[in-house]
Design a protein around this motif. Structure first.
Motif, PDB file in Angstrom:
ATOM      1  N   GLY A 136       0.209  20.479  77.754  1.00 17.16           N
ATOM      2  CA  GLY A 136      -0.520  20.995  76.606  1.00 17.16           C
ATOM      3  C   GLY A 136      -1.903  20.420  76.400  1.00 17.16           C
ATOM      4  O   GLY A 136      -2.544  20.719  75.390  1.00 17.16           O
ATOM      5  N   LEU A 137      -2.385  19.592  77.345  1.00 15.60           N
ATOM      6  CA  LEU A 137      -3.718  19.016  77.250  1.00 15.60           C
ATOM      7  C   LEU A 137      -4.529  19.542  78.434  1.00 15.60           C
ATOM      8  O   LEU A 137      -4.481  18.988  79.536  1.00 15.60           O
ATOM      9  CB  LEU A 137      -3.650  17.486  77.272  1.00 15.60           C
ATOM     10  CG  LEU A 137      -4.962  16.719  77.074  1.00 15.60           C
ATOM     11  CD1 LEU A 137      -5.630  17.116  75.767  1.00 15.60           C
ATOM     12  CD2 LEU A 137      -4.715  15.217  77.119  1.00 15.60           C
ATOM     13  N   GLU A 160       3.491  16.972  71.504  1.00 11.04           N
ATOM     14  CA  GLU A 160       2.331  17.227  72.347  1.00 11.04           C
ATOM     15  C   GLU A 160       1.487  15.956  72.465  1.00 11.04           C
ATOM     16  O   GLU A 160       1.561  15.065  71.614  1.00 11.04           O
ATOM     17  CB  GLU A 160       1.502  18.372  71.762  1.00 11.04           C
ATOM     18  CG  GLU A 160       0.954  18.099  70.368  1.00 11.04           C
ATOM     19  CD  GLU A 160       0.308  19.336  69.778  1.00 11.04           C
ATOM     20  OE1 GLU A 160       0.358  20.400  70.405  1.00 11.04           O
ATOM     21  OE2 GLU A 160      -0.238  19.230  68.668  1.00 11.04           O
ATOM     22  N   THR A 216      -6.814  20.224  81.312  1.00  9.55           N
ATOM     23  CA  THR A 216      -7.550  19.220  82.086  1.00  9.55           C
ATOM     24  C   THR A 216      -7.941  19.806  83.431  1.00  9.55           C
ATOM     25  O   THR A 216      -7.162  20.533  84.050  1.00  9.55           O
ATOM     26  CB  THR A 216      -6.683  17.966  82.310  1.00  9.55           C
ATOM     27  OG1 THR A 216      -6.236  17.460  81.041  1.00  9.55           O
ATOM     28  CG2 THR A 216      -7.452  16.880  83.045  1.00  9.55           C
ATOM     29  N   ARG A 271      -4.592  15.617  72.578  1.00 14.75           N
ATOM     30  CA  ARG A 271      -4.921  16.987  72.174  1.00 14.75           C
ATOM     31  C   ARG A 271      -5.561  17.018  70.787  1.00 14.75           C
ATOM     32  O   ARG A 271      -6.311  17.937  70.461  1.00 14.75           O
ATOM     33  CB  ARG A 271      -3.662  17.838  72.200  1.00 14.75           C
ATOM     34  CG  ARG A 271      -3.928  19.305  71.934  1.00 14.75           C
ATOM     35  CD  ARG A 271      -2.717  20.155  72.205  1.00 14.75           C
ATOM     36  NE  ARG A 271      -2.987  21.563  71.968  1.00 14.75           N
ATOM     37  CZ  ARG A 271      -2.109  22.536  72.152  1.00 14.75           C
ATOM     38  NH1 ARG A 271      -0.891  22.237  72.593  1.00 14.75           N
ATOM     39  NH2 ARG A 271      -2.426  23.780  71.915  1.00 14.75           N
ATOM     40  N   HIS A 272      -5.278  16.009  69.977  1.00 12.93           N
ATOM     41  CA  HIS A 272      -5.815  15.953  68.619  1.00 12.93           C
ATOM     42  C   HIS A 272      -7.144  15.202  68.549  1.00 12.93           C
ATOM     43  O   HIS A 272      -7.770  15.177  67.481  1.00 12.93           O
ATOM     44  CB  HIS A 272      -4.803  15.270  67.697  1.00 12.93           C
ATOM     45  CG  HIS A 272      -3.495  15.987  67.602  1.00 12.93           C
ATOM     46  ND1 HIS A 272      -3.310  17.108  66.816  1.00 12.93           N
ATOM     47  CD2 HIS A 272      -2.303  15.763  68.219  1.00 12.93           C
ATOM     48  CE1 HIS A 272      -2.066  17.533  66.934  1.00 12.93           C
ATOM     49  NE2 HIS A 272      -1.432  16.736  67.779  1.00 12.93           N
ATOM     50  N   THR A 324      -2.248  19.502  81.930  1.00 14.94           N
ATOM     51  CA  THR A 324      -2.339  20.878  81.442  1.00 14.94           C
ATOM     52  C   THR A 324      -0.961  21.423  81.107  1.00 14.94           C
ATOM     53  O   THR A 324      -0.774  22.101  80.080  1.00 14.94           O
ATOM     54  CB  THR A 324      -3.031  21.764  82.492  1.00 14.94           C
ATOM     55  OG1 THR A 324      -4.346  21.250  82.752  1.00 14.94           O
ATOM     56  CG2 THR A 324      -3.138  23.193  82.008  1.00 14.94           C
TER      57      THR A 324
END
Length: 350
Positions: free
Chosen positions: A165-166, A298, A168, A302-303, A162
């Motif tokens: 940037g992801l 990032e 979780t 995330r993508h 987190t």
């Protein structure tokens, strides 16, 4: 034989003695000397100052220094012979060098082992194990099986994702005995025998064996490591022509080339994988090793919301921990948990 000056040895251990204040003085001194041996500042084969000489420099009693030397001798870090003093040595690994997959069968004393580019345990590892041992009693009344991992560790891993940037939650994390185990779990859940899986070339050899072990057929996609270029257009062509169902990718300090996928390529790669319905298994084993001042893109995950991300403490901390993890989409968690139970029942509690 090189004789180490008392002032030099005292200067090396003084910061370590100051950093650790708990425990008896002899144990703190022994630990400081041991750390200096394992990180190479006290070279193997060199001769330490006598107990009397070091006593005068570290402001500890002769009894304390004598007990510290005795502990190091018992642990194999010192060899003391009459007339030769106390000579630094690195303890033999119990059982010797028996795993030919990671190390050669033998090395000369003046040789460097480059077969496995992994670090020794960092300072503080022994203390961390001691703290864990102090807490172990709370777990002993139970069975000791935690297929998903200890809740406290799942929380820490989720926080780390987190923070990068992801987003979780702990419920999306499975603790594994290393990142490679996470790859094996994911591939067995994602593909059927003879399905095609895209991998970069070159790539981590053990990952190829793991993907093939799951029954997959490999589709190779070359990367231009000299320019950190994954050639996203060619990647799309390879996915379309092969019909690959999954991919194994190392976007962060790619193994073995060291290439780093930039943010723009991550966005394009993610869009491509989503469009083709390809589930990537993203290996972040090396993500914690940027150079000083290097800004990291990032996470690729995330993508691609449907991606599986695996990571490990082996490169950032120590391979001997045998702790890794998987970050799994909620919709795939049940399938991944079932796949995991077909391989093992969890990592050691300690």
């Amino acid at each position: 034989m090189r004789r180490l000056a008392p002032d030099h040895v005292a200067g090396l251990v003084a910061p370590l003695l100051t950093r650790r204040t708990e425990g008896p003085a002899y144990a703190r001194l022994a630990d400081a000397l041991r750390q200096a041996v394992t990180d190479g500042r006290l070279p193997a084969g060199s001769r330490l100052p006598s107990e009397r000489e070091l006593t005068d420099r570290v402001d500890l009693s002769r009894t304390t220094v004598t007990r510290a030397y005795a502990e190091l001798r018992a642990q194999g870090y010192l060899l003391t012979r009459r007339g030769s003093g106390s000579v630094v040595q690195v303890p033999e690994v119990p059982g010797g060098r028996v795993d030919h997959l990671l190390t050669p069968s033998a090395l000369h004393a003046d040789a460097l082992d480059l077969t496995c580019t992994a670090p020794a345990a960092p300072a503080g590892t022994r203390e961390a194990y001691q703290r864990a041992l102090d807490d172990l009693g709370a777990y002993l009344p139970g069975t000791g099986y935690y297929p998903g991992g200890l809740p406290v560790l799942r929380e820490r891993v989720a926080e780390q994702f987190t923070r990068r940037g992801l987003a979780t939650t702990p419920e999306q994390v499975i603790i594994t005995p290393g990142a490679l185990a996470g790859v094996a779990i994911a591939m067995r859940a994602l593909i059927s025998r003879r399905d095609r899986v895209l991998v970069e070339t070159p790539t981590y050899p053990n990952a190829i064996a793991t993907v093939e072990g799951a029954g997959a057929r490999i589709v190779a996609h070359p990367i231009d490591h000299l320019h950190d270029d994954w050639d996203v257009t060619d990647l799309g062509d390879a996915l379309q022509s092969s019909g690959a169902r999954a991919a194994y990718l190392i976007p962060d300090f790619h193994n073995p080339t060291g290439a780093l996928m930039d943010g723009e390529q991550r966005s394009r790669t993610g869009r491509l994988l989503r469009t083709r319905g390809v589930v990537p298994v993203i290996d972040e084993s090396l993500v914690d090793l940027p150079l000083d001042g290097q800004v990291m893109p990032e996470p690729l995950g995330r993508h691609v919301p449907d991606s599986i991300t695996v990571g490990s403490a082996s490169k950032s901390l120590w391979g001997g921990l045998r702790v890794g993890w998987m970050r799994v989409p909620r919709a795939r968690m049940e399938t991944m948990a079932a796949s995991r139970l077909r391989l093992d029942l969890g990592v050691p509690v300690l």
